[in-house]
Design a protein around this motif. Structure first.
Motif: not given
Length: 216
Positions: A159, A162, A169-170, A173-174, A176-177, A180
Motif C-alpha cells: 500500500k 495504488d 483494482i479488484t 484488493a483481494s 491485500r485482503e 491483512d
C-alpha cells in the motif's frame, strides 16, 4: 514431453500445444531443439522427502512470475511453483506448478505479475485446505509464503502506492485482503533467483529451477 514430470519445459509444452492447429517451420525447429536438449542433458528427478515435525507446522512456498506481451496477439504468460516445506524450510518438496497464458490482454508488466500472483495464491489456498483435510484438522498450521520478483507489485501490496488500472483494482484488493488477514505473506526475490522465470519465457534458463529441485 510432459509438463507433469519436467516443470522446466512447461512453457515450451504450453506454447507448442497452442500452435498444434497451425504449426509453422519455427515451431518444428523449436520442437526438435527441445527434444535434442532433453536427450542430451542430465535429467532432474523429482524427489519427495519426508516432512519432519508436522506438529510444528508446514509452509507452502509459492513462486509466481509473468512475462508481458510475449505471446501472439499481445498475450502474456504466467507461471507459478508451489513447494511444501517444514516450518524451518529444511525440506522443500515441489508439489504443483503451472505455465499458462493469462486469460486477458494485460496493459503492463505489473498487471501480468499481479494476475500471476493472484492465480498462485488461489491455487496455494486450495492445496492448503486439502492438506488440512488430509491431516484431519482444519486448525493445522500451514502458512503460505509467496515470492515475487517485481518490486512495483510489492509496493502495491504494501500500500505504498495504488493501482492506476481500473481492472487491476479488484485483483489487488483481494491480494491485500489476504495479506491483512495474515492468510499469506509476500516477499521479494531477485529475478536471477526466481525459479518460476523459466515457466514464462522461451529465453529463460532452467538452471535456477533445477537447483531448487536438487535441494535436499
Amino acid at each position: 514431453m510432459s509438463i507433469q514430470s519436467r516443470p522446466d519445459i512447461s512453457f515450451t509444452v504450453c506454447q507448442l500445444s497452442n500452435h498444434l492447429k497451425e504449426p509453422n517451420i519455427d515451431d518444428l525447429n523449436w520442437y526438435n531443439k527441445t527434444v535434442k536438449q532433453l536427450k542430451t542433458e542430465d535429467s532432474v528427478p523429482l524427489v519427495f522427502n519426508k516432512i519432519p515435525d508436522l506438529d510444528k507446522g508446514m509452509k507452502l512456498l509459492t513462486y509466481s512470475d509473468a512475462s508481458f506481451g510475449n505471446l501472439a496477439n499481445n498475450g502474456s504468460q504466467c507461471g507459478y511453483l508451489i513447494f511444501l516445506a517444514d516450518a524451518n524450510e529444511t525440506v522443500k518438496n515441489i508439489i504443483s506448478w503451472k505455465s499458462v497464458r493469462l486469460e486477458r490482454v494485460c496493459s503492463s508488466t505489473l498487471t501480468a505479475e499481479s494476475l500471476a500472483l493472484f492465480k498462485a495464491v488461489d491455487h496455494a489456498m486450495l492445496i492448503q485446505q486439502i492438506l488440512k483435510q488430509l491431516m484431519g484438522s482444519v486448525n493445522a498450521e500451514i502458512k503460505i509464503h509467496c515470492y515475487v520478483d517485481n518490486k512495483g507489485l510489492l509496493e502495491l501490496i504494501n500500500k505504498t502506492k495504488d493501482p492506476t488500472e481500473k481492472r487491476l483494482i479488484t485483483t489487488m484488493a483481494s491480494i491485500r485482503e489476504s495479506v491483512d488477514r495474515q492468510e499469506i505473506e509476500v516477499s521479494f526475490i531477485p529475478t536471477k533467483k526466481m525459479p518460476a522465470d523459466v515457466l514464462t519465457k522461451k529465453s529463460a534458463s532452467g538452471l535456477v529451477l533445477k537447483s531448487y529441485l536438487e535441494m535436499e
